[in-house]
Scaffold this active site. Structure first.
Site, PDB file in Angstrom:
ATOM      1  N   GLU A   1      -5.183  -0.874  16.213  1.00 18.90           N
ATOM      2  CA  GLU A   1      -5.839  -1.853  15.349  1.00 18.90           C
ATOM      3  C   GLU A   1      -4.855  -2.915  14.860  1.00 18.90           C
ATOM      4  O   GLU A   1      -3.760  -2.602  14.405  1.00 18.90           O
ATOM      5  CB  GLU A   1      -6.458  -1.144  14.144  1.00 18.90           C
ATOM      6  CG  GLU A   1      -7.109  -2.091  13.151  1.00 18.90           C
ATOM      7  CD  GLU A   1      -7.277  -1.474  11.773  1.00 18.90           C
ATOM      8  OE1 GLU A   1      -7.312  -2.239  10.788  1.00 18.90           O
ATOM      9  OE2 GLU A   1      -7.358  -0.228  11.663  1.00 18.90           O
TER      10      GLU A   1
ATOM     11  N   ARG B   1       2.793   1.218  10.217  1.00 19.33           N
ATOM     12  CA  ARG B   1       2.213   1.584   8.921  1.00 19.33           C
ATOM     13  C   ARG B   1       3.312   1.556   7.867  1.00 19.33           C
ATOM     14  O   ARG B   1       4.052   2.519   7.708  1.00 19.33           O
ATOM     15  CB  ARG B   1       1.581   2.974   9.028  1.00 19.33           C
ATOM     16  CG  ARG B   1       0.584   3.290   7.916  1.00 19.33           C
ATOM     17  CD  ARG B   1      -0.032   4.656   8.146  1.00 19.33           C
ATOM     18  NE  ARG B   1      -0.767   4.726   9.379  1.00 19.33           N
ATOM     19  CZ  ARG B   1      -2.033   4.319   9.537  1.00 19.33           C
ATOM     20  NH1 ARG B   1      -2.692   3.832   8.507  1.00 19.33           N
ATOM     21  NH2 ARG B   1      -2.631   4.420  10.706  1.00 19.33           N
TER      22      ARG B   1
ATOM     23  N   ARG C   1       0.841  -1.193   0.000  1.00 23.13           N
ATOM     24  CA  ARG C   1       0.000   0.000   0.000  1.00 23.13           C
ATOM     25  C   ARG C   1       0.878   1.246   0.000  1.00 23.13           C
ATOM     26  O   ARG C   1       1.863   1.313   0.730  1.00 23.13           O
ATOM     27  CB  ARG C   1      -0.925   0.023   1.219  1.00 23.13           C
ATOM     28  CG  ARG C   1      -1.873  -1.168   1.289  1.00 23.13           C
ATOM     29  CD  ARG C   1      -2.749  -1.147   2.530  1.00 23.13           C
ATOM     30  NE  ARG C   1      -3.497  -2.383   2.664  1.00 23.13           N
ATOM     31  CZ  ARG C   1      -4.275  -2.684   3.711  1.00 23.13           C
ATOM     32  NH1 ARG C   1      -4.390  -1.816   4.698  1.00 23.13           N
ATOM     33  NH2 ARG C   1      -4.922  -3.839   3.754  1.00 23.13           N
TER      34      ARG C   1
END
Length: 416
Positions: A348, A276, A261
Site C-alpha cells: 500500500e 512503517r 503515529r
C-alpha cells in the site's frame, strides 16, 4: 458520526450495514436503548413544557379577570422545577447517545465487498508491468545503506526504533518528490494549503481519529494537543463549524505534512526499513463536495494518485477494500499498492476514501442547499506517502551493482 435519524427510522436495516463492518450486536442494542431513553426524555420534557405554556396563558386570564393567582402561581413554580429537571435529563440522554455514537464506525456502501481482512480485497486493475531483473533485486534498506541515502541506526540514536535519517541524494529525492507531488496535484485542480502539525481534540474527533485511536497518537504533555497522524485532520477541519455555499463546492485541497503515529498495533510488522515509521512525510488530497458529486471527485482523486505513480514509471495496482479492511470513517476505499521487487509483492502506498457525510456530521461542515443546510461529503487520500514512494523508486530502479536510476520527471527538481 452515523446518521442517528437513519438508525431510528430503520434500525434493522441500518444495523445490518454496521454489522458488515464488525459492529457488535451488543453495541447496536446499547445504541437502541440510549435512543429510546432520549425519546422518552424528550416526550416528558415536551409534556411539561406544554403544561407550562397552558398555565402561562391561564395566568394571563386570571390577571385580567382579577382572580386569585396564588394557587396557580404555586403550580407554575412547581412545574418550572420539573421542566428544568426534565431538560437536564434530556440533555444527559443526548450526551450519552452522542458519546456512544462517536465510537461507531461509518456504514459501508452497498458496493463494498464483504471480507475479513486484506486477503479479501478485490483487485480492480493493474497499471504498468513490473520489470524483470536479470539478478535478484535487493530490498530498499540494503540499497539505502549501500548508497548512503538513509541511515536507520542514526535515527534510533536520535529518537528510537522506526525513525530514520536521510542523507545526500536520499534527502534531495524526498524534497523533489514532495514538490513534484504538490505541483502535480495543483495542476489537477487541488489548491495547495499549509497547515499546523499540531491539532486539538475537536479536530481529531471531527475526522474520526478520536476517541477510538487515541493510543496511536502522540499527545503533548499538559496540553490537549496532538501531533497529526495525517494532513487529512487539519485540512478537513479547516471548514469545521462552517456553512458553505453550494457554489463553493467542490473544494479540493492538497497539503504536505510530516505525520506521526505510534503504530501501536504494528508490533513485529515491517520492523526494518521505511515502510512503517513513527514519523513520515506525506502529501494528502482532501475534498468537500455535495453528495451528488462526491463519486466523480473520488474517481478524480484515485486517478490523480495513480497518475503520479505512472509518471514515476512505478508499477502499481488499484484495490477495492472489503468490509474487514475498511477504515473507521470510510464508506468505501480504493487502495493503491505499488510493486516492490525486493519484497516481490505489492504494498500500500495510498488509500483514497469517501466518508460521505460521516466526518461532516462530526465536524459540523455544512452547505446551503436552497433554504436547507445539509452536510457536505468529505473525501481524503494519500498522494502519496513520500517514504514509500522513495522505497519504490529504489527497488524498481536499481541496477545490479546497487546503483539507482533517477526517474526522468524528478530530474528537473534535482537540477539534473
Amino acid at each position: 458520526m452515523i446518521d442517528l435519524k437513519l438508525l431510528q427510522k430503520d434500525f434493522a436495516g441500518f444495523s445490518a450495514k454496521l454489522m458488515r463492518k464488525g459492529v457488535s450486536e451488543a453495541l447496536l442494542n446499547d445504541l437502541k436503548e440510549k435512543n429510546e431513553t432520549l425519546k422518552i426524555a424528550k416526550v416528558a420534557f415536551e409534556e411539561l413544557q406544554a403544561a407550562r405554556n397552558a398555565m402561562s396563558k391561564e395566568f394571563g386570564v386570571y390577571k385580567r379577570e382579577g382572580k386569585d393567582i396564588n394557587e396557580l402561581k404555586a403550580r407554575i413554580d412547581a412545574n418550572n422545577v420539573k421542566v428544568d429537571a426534565a431538560l437536564e435529563v434530556q440533555r444527559q440522554a443526548q450526551v450519552a447517545l452522542e458519546t456512544l455514537a462517536m465510537t461507531v464506525p461509518n456504514a459501508p456502501d452497498d458496493s463494498v465487498p464483504d471480507g475479513a481482512d486484506e486477503n479479501d480485497n478485490i483487485e480492480i486493475a493493474k497499471v504498468l508491468t513490473p520489470k524483470e531483473f536479470s539478478f535478484t533485486p535487493k530490498e530498499h534498506w540494503e540499497l539505502a545503506e549501500q548508497n548512503g541515502w538513509i541511515d536507520f541506526e542514526r535515527g534510533v540514536k536520535l529518537a528510537t526504533s522506526r525513525f530514520s535519517v536521510s542523507f545526500g541524494m536520499g534527502a534531495r529525492l524526498e524534497r523533489a518528490l514532495i514538490n513534484f507531488m504538490l505541483d502535480f496535484n495543483r495542476e489537477r485542480g487541488f489548491e495547495e494549503v499549509s497547515v499546523p502539525a499540531l491539532v486539538n481534540r475537536q479536530a481529531l474527533e471531527g475526522t474520526g481519529q478520536l476517541p477510538k485511536f487515541e493510543d496511536d497518537l502522540y499527545k503533548m504533555d499538559g496540553l490537549d494537543l496532538f501531533l497529526i497522524p495525517t494532513a487529512e485532520v487539519p485540512v478537513t477541519n479547516l471548514y469545521a463549524d462552517e456553512i458553505l455555499t453550494a457554489d463553493e463546492l467542490p473544494i479540493r485541497m492538497t497539503a504536505y505534512t510530516s505525520c506521526f503515529r505510534k503504530e501501536a498495533g504494528a508490533a513485529g510488522r515491517d520492523t526494518r526499513g521505511m515502510i512503517r515509521q513513527h514519523q513520515f512525510h506525506k502529501v494528502e488530497l482532501v475534498a468537500m463536495t455535495t453528495p451528488d458529486t462526491s463519486e466523480a471527485v473520488f474517481t478524480q482523486m484515485v486517478g490523480c494518485a495513480s497518475d503520479i505513480l505512472t509518471a514515476l514509471e512505478l508499477p502499481h495496482r488499484l484495490v477495492n477494500l472489503c468490509t474487514g479492511d475498511l477504515g473507521f470513517g470510510a464508506a468505501h476505499t480504493t487502495d493503491i499498492e505499488v510493486w516492490l521487487p525486493g519484497q516481490n509483492q505489492y504494498r500500500e502506498i495510498s488509500s483514497i476514501s469517501n466518508t460521505r457525510d460521516f466526518q461532516a456530521r462530526r465536524a459540523k461542515i455544512r452547505y446551503k442547499n436552497g433554504k436547507k443546510n445539509e452536510f457536505v461529503n468529505t473525501l481524503n487520500g494519500s498522494s502519496l506517502a513520500v517514504g514509500r514512494t522513495l522505497v519504490a523508486i529504489m527497488e524498481n530502479n536499481q541496477n545490479e551493482d546497487g546503483s539507482i536510476d533517477i526517474p526522468k520527471v524528478l530530474k528537473p527538481y534535482l537540477g539534473m
